[in-house]
Design a protein around this motif. Structure first.
Motif, PDB file in Angstrom:
ATOM      1  N   GLY A  67      30.603 -45.622 -33.203  1.00  0.00           N
ATOM      2  CA  GLY A  67      31.291 -45.799 -34.475  1.00  0.00           C
ATOM      3  C   GLY A  67      32.230 -44.679 -34.806  1.00  0.00           C
ATOM      4  N   PRO A  68      32.749 -44.812 -36.045  1.00  0.00           N
ATOM      5  CA  PRO A  68      32.474 -45.907 -36.988  1.00  0.00           C
ATOM      6  C   PRO A  68      32.934 -47.265 -36.443  1.00  0.00           C
ATOM      7  N   THR A  69      32.048 -48.238 -36.565  1.00  0.00           N
ATOM      8  CA  THR A  69      32.304 -49.562 -36.024  1.00  0.00           C
ATOM      9  C   THR A  69      31.715 -50.611 -36.968  1.00  0.00           C
ATOM     10  N   PRO A  70      32.348 -51.789 -37.073  1.00  0.00           N
ATOM     11  CA  PRO A  70      31.773 -52.844 -37.918  1.00  0.00           C
ATOM     12  C   PRO A  70      30.575 -53.532 -37.282  1.00  0.00           C
ATOM     13  N   THR A  71      30.362 -53.310 -35.953  1.00  0.00           N
ATOM     14  CA  THR A  71      29.239 -53.961 -35.257  1.00  0.00           C
ATOM     15  C   THR A  71      28.419 -52.882 -34.558  1.00  0.00           C
ATOM     16  N   PRO A  72      27.345 -52.414 -35.192  1.00  0.00           N
ATOM     17  CA  PRO A  72      26.525 -51.384 -34.542  1.00  0.00           C
ATOM     18  C   PRO A  72      25.955 -51.883 -33.211  1.00  0.00           C
ATOM     19  N   CYS A  73      25.771 -50.946 -32.288  1.00  0.00           N
ATOM     20  CA  CYS A  73      25.280 -51.332 -30.970  1.00  0.00           C
ATOM     21  C   CYS A  73      23.809 -51.713 -30.993  1.00  0.00           C
ATOM     22  N   GLY A  74      23.016 -51.062 -31.849  1.00  0.00           N
ATOM     23  CA  GLY A  74      21.590 -51.362 -31.930  1.00  0.00           C
ATOM     24  C   GLY A  74      20.773 -50.709 -30.858  1.00  0.00           C
ATOM     25  N   GLU A  75      21.391 -49.854 -30.015  1.00  0.00           N
ATOM     26  CA  GLU A  75      20.667 -49.222 -28.906  1.00  0.00           C
ATOM     27  C   GLU A  75      20.588 -47.715 -29.043  1.00  0.00           C
ATOM     28  N   CYS A  76      21.537 -47.138 -29.759  1.00  0.00           N
ATOM     29  CA  CYS A  76      21.512 -45.693 -29.906  1.00  0.00           C
ATOM     30  C   CYS A  76      20.370 -45.281 -30.837  1.00  0.00           C
ATOM     31  N   GLN A  77      20.096 -43.954 -30.872  1.00  0.00           N
ATOM     32  CA  GLN A  77      18.991 -43.464 -31.663  1.00  0.00           C
ATOM     33  C   GLN A  77      19.184 -43.742 -33.145  1.00  0.00           C
ATOM     34  N   SER A  78      20.404 -43.568 -33.641  1.00  0.00           N
ATOM     35  CA  SER A  78      20.667 -43.809 -35.051  1.00  0.00           C
ATOM     36  C   SER A  78      20.471 -45.278 -35.406  1.00  0.00           C
ATOM     37  N   CYS A  79      20.929 -46.196 -34.542  1.00  0.00           N
ATOM     38  CA  CYS A  79      20.766 -47.631 -34.827  1.00  0.00           C
ATOM     39  C   CYS A  79      19.298 -48.024 -34.809  1.00  0.00           C
ATOM     40  N   ARG A  80      18.519 -47.433 -33.859  1.00  0.00           N
ATOM     41  CA  ARG A  80      17.092 -47.767 -33.817  1.00  0.00           C
ATOM     42  C   ARG A  80      16.360 -47.194 -35.027  1.00  0.00           C
ATOM     43  N   ASP A  81      16.766 -46.008 -35.477  1.00  0.00           N
ATOM     44  CA  ASP A  81      16.107 -45.436 -36.652  1.00  0.00           C
ATOM     45  C   ASP A  81      16.389 -46.242 -37.923  1.00  0.00           C
ATOM     46  N   LEU A  82      17.585 -46.809 -37.993  1.00  0.00           N
ATOM     47  CA  LEU A  82      17.974 -47.553 -39.189  1.00  0.00           C
ATOM     48  C   LEU A  82      17.806 -49.061 -39.014  1.00  0.00           C
ATOM     49  N   ALA A  83      17.060 -49.481 -38.017  1.00  0.00           N
ATOM     50  CA  ALA A  83      16.832 -50.904 -37.792  1.00  0.00           C
ATOM     51  C   ALA A  83      15.909 -51.457 -38.873  1.00  0.00           C
TER      52      ALA A  83
END
Length: 721
Positions: A67-83
């Motif tokens: 990012g910044p991106t409108p579509t998070p990857c869902g695989e990085c640490q930040s995306c997993r923490d905020l899932a």
């Protein structure tokens, strides 16, 4: 299966999963694509519409490694923490302003905000319920919100953005969230139920959407409750209505059909069923108002379901279309207005059942109200052929009894009457009166005039009734026939001042005497008057109602009452025009010029609800019952044996004697009778100044007004007659 709440298990993780908020998610995604992200955002809107969820998604998009991106990857640490079920990120801090809105909390936040993020790109503060921050707390945050460090972002979420001080709002990008449309929410709930693998009846989802009122979180909570209590058959419609407290559709169908057909028994049976079933009357009225709203829309837009204006299952929609067709447009709108007013009155009412029954009674009785919408509803019922009253045999409004209402009355037969109304129709009806046997009785032929005329009778006695040409006895008046009264002011001399009626001799009880036995050989016995025909006005006889008319005029204007009571009488009526005969031309002109005609017309309209024309004429008979001159036209005139407008037969004067007794004792010889005076023409009705018959002692002008009205006369104008 997890015990996590349904709205938490299906919380969106990307902007694409957020439903019903495209006006917010699309600009945010475009800003992320363009890398034009602001340092502070304000998300506002109703509860449960996705404000906090969108703030978490925005934080996830900002801290994604791609990012910044409108579509998070869902695989990085930040995306997993905020899932959805993630542990959370140390760099994304959520603060509940309801418990951390003071100035000390704002100072602590400001001190920690200048430290950089631990492992992410930005340190993001999500302040929920931002309207709970005090004014001092906002002022403490103002500087850091206005000029934050490069690594700091603020997202405020609130349901009341107007409570956020203007200095903070002006430094943020404001995105207002809205309630989710029912159609979108229903489709989303259907997908959730399919994922849960629990069958749901077709009519349940609209009830859930209605209970959620556009809030996704509230709708998901209601759906979670229904799914938790579902049996082997899944979530059924009766289960949903009983659990959510909504009215069953069959009860709504029954009460709506009762309104349309005027069936009061069915409507109040539904009310009893609602109360006995333990349902809330207020909820029933709210559901009924919702149903009437759908019917109003269906009546105006037949394809409302295809256009998305009505959210209902196919079978319910089919029933509502049939109900909308049997209602009139005005009647349906009136019912909705009354139910809406009743729902407002039920708030805080001590007896909700009584209020509900009154609502049903008002809807089903438009005839009890005189407003415009009630009249239009009655017209709708007339066009559809629906009876106004649920019972049978009840008389209609303004009921006038006909011949069939009285067994002894004589049914009229067809007679040649000119079309329309007016004097011509009245004269034709009088020329063919209904006889005792149901046929037409010809009018009696006028008797020959006497050779010697007697002097005028005294003003205290009214002339005797005219003898019939034949001595055959007449049948008594039929029951239910309209009564008539004798003309007022009988025996008044032409041109003389009016005098009061003697005591015991009112307009309805004229003093009459019968001829003596000495006149029997030369003069036939008088025939009893036949039953008069009903008044041409359809039930109102102005001669009979004349005392009541005078009383109504007296309440409006005393001068007009004096003028009419002392100088006028009813001389004719054809159903639309009331003819008043005045003793002199001066009295007639005074009636027309003083506005008394308008006063009389207003009194008739207000008291008797009639719109009669008033015609003022000079009565040549001086108020008595003398017949018109020989050969006169049978139009308006004094009442004779044939009723209003009928020519009275001429007759010799009868002596004023007491009625003979039934015994065979001889009676004294009658006194010589005086001939009747010749008829006076209208132009000769005005008396001359040297007329010896004038009553010089009578009051006139100023003295009469002062005595009768108690007024103070400033000036007096004289007009030439």
């Amino acid at each position: 299966m997890s015990s996590l709440a349904l709205y938490r298990r299906y919380r969106p993780e990307t902007f694409a999963e957020v439903i019903g908020q495209e006006h917010v998610t699309d600009p945010l995604q475009q800003a992320l694509r363009n890398n034009r992200v602001n340092h502070a955002y304000l998300f506002s809107g109703p509860r449960g519409c996705g404000k906090t969820t969108s703030a978490r998604i925005l934080a996830r998009c900002l801290n994604c490694e791609q990012g910044p991106t409108p579509t998070p990857c869902g695989e990085c640490q930040s995306c997993r923490d905020l899932a959805r079920n993630g542990p959370g990120s140390i760099d994304v801090i959520e603060i509940d302003a309801a418990s951390h809105g003071g100035v000390d909390d704002a100072r602590e936040l400001r001190e920690k905000a200048f430290f950089g993020p631990a492992g992410s790109r930005y340190k993001i503060y999500i302040i929920d319920e931002a309207h709970m921050v005090t004014s001092a707390g906002f002022n403490a945050l103002l500087k850091v919100v206005e000029e934050p460090p490069e690594h700091l972002k603020f997202i405020f979420a609130t349901t009341e953005p107007e409570k956020v001080i203007g200095t903070i709002r002006s430094r943020t990008h404001h995105y207002p969230f809205r309630l989710v449309p029912p159609g979108t929410l229903r489709e989303y709930l259907g997908e959730v139920c399919q994922k849960e693998d629990i069958p749901v009846a077709e009519g349940v989802l609209p009830l859930v959407v209605r209970a959620g009122q556009g809030s996704v979180r509230d709708s998901m909570s209601v759906m979670d409750q229904l799914l938790a209590g579902a049996g082997a058959d899944g979530v059924t419609y009766p289960m949903a209505t009983s659990l959510l407290g909504y009215t069953d559709g069959s009860l709504l169908d029954s009460v709506v059909e009762a309104f349309a057909t005027g069936d009061g028994a069915a409507a109040f049976e539904v009310v009893d069923h609602v109360i006995e079933g333990g349902n809330d009357p207020r909820r029933f009225v709210a559901d009924l108002l919702e149903r009437l709203r759908d019917l109003v829309i269906l009546a105006a837009v037949p394809d409302a379901a295809d256009k998305g204006l009505i959210d209902a299952p196919a079978d319910v929609l089919e029933r509502m279309q049939a109900q909308a067709e049997i209602f009139g447009a005005a009647e349906l709108s009136r019912a909705a207005d009354l139910v809406n007013e009743g729902l407002t009155e039920m708030r805080g009412a001590n007896s909700p059942r009584l209020q509900l029954e009154l609502i049903c009674a008002r809807v089903m009785l438009p005839a009890a109200y005189g407003d415009e919408r009630s009249v239009m509803a009655r017209l709708d019922r007339i066009e559809r052929g629906v009876n106004f009253s649920a019972g049978t045999g009840a008389p209609a409004m303004q009921y006038v009894p006909g011949p069939e209402a009285h067994p002894g009355a004589v049914a009229p037969t067809a007679s040649p009457v000119p079309p329309g109304g007016g004097p011509a129709a009245a004269r034709a009806a009088v020329r063919n009166p209904v006889g005792p046997g149901g046929g037409t009785t010809p009018a009696p032929a006028p008797a020959p005039a006497p050779a010697v005329q007697a002097p005028a009778p005294t003003p205290q006695l009214a002339p005797a009734p005219a003898p019939a040409p034949e001595a055959a006895p007449a049948a008594p008046a039929a029951p239910g026939a309209w009564p008539t009264a004798a003309p007022a002011g009988g025996g008044r001399r032409s041109g003389a001042w009016p005098t009061a009626t003697p005591a015991g001799q009112g307009p309805s009880q004229p003093q009459q005497t019968a001829p003596s036995r000495s006149q029997a050989p030369s003069q036939p016995q008088p025939q009893q008057p036949a039953a008069p025909a009903p008044a041409p006005s359809g039930g109102l006889d102005p001669r009979t109602l004349w005392p009541n008319i005078l009383e109504a005029v007296k309440n409006r204007r005393r001068f007009t009452w004096i003028l009419l009571s002392q100088n006028a009488q009813v001389t004719g009526f054809d159903g639309t025009t009331l003819q008043l005969g005045f003793a002199s031309a001066g009295a007639r002109d005074n009636f027309s010029a003083s506005g008394s005609e308008d006063v009389l017309r207003q009194a008739l309209t207000e008291q008797f609800n009639v719109q009669w024309k008033i015609e003022a004429v000079i009565d040549p008979s001086g108020g008595g019952s003398a017949p018109p001159p020989s050969g006169g036209a049978p139009g308006f005139g004094g009442g004779g044996a044939g009723g209003y407008g009928a020519p009275a037969p001429s007759r010799p004067a009868a002596p004023q004697q007491s009625a003979p007794s039934h015994s065979a004792q001889p009676t004294p010889a009658p006194r010589p009778s005086a001939p009747e005076p010749p008829p006076v023409s209208p132009e000769d009705d005005t008396p001359a100044d040297d007329d010896p018959d004038l009553d010089e002692s009578a009051l006139s002008g100023r003295d009469l007004i002062v005595r009768e009205l108690g007024a103070t006369v400033l000036d007096e104008f004289s007009h030439d007659q």
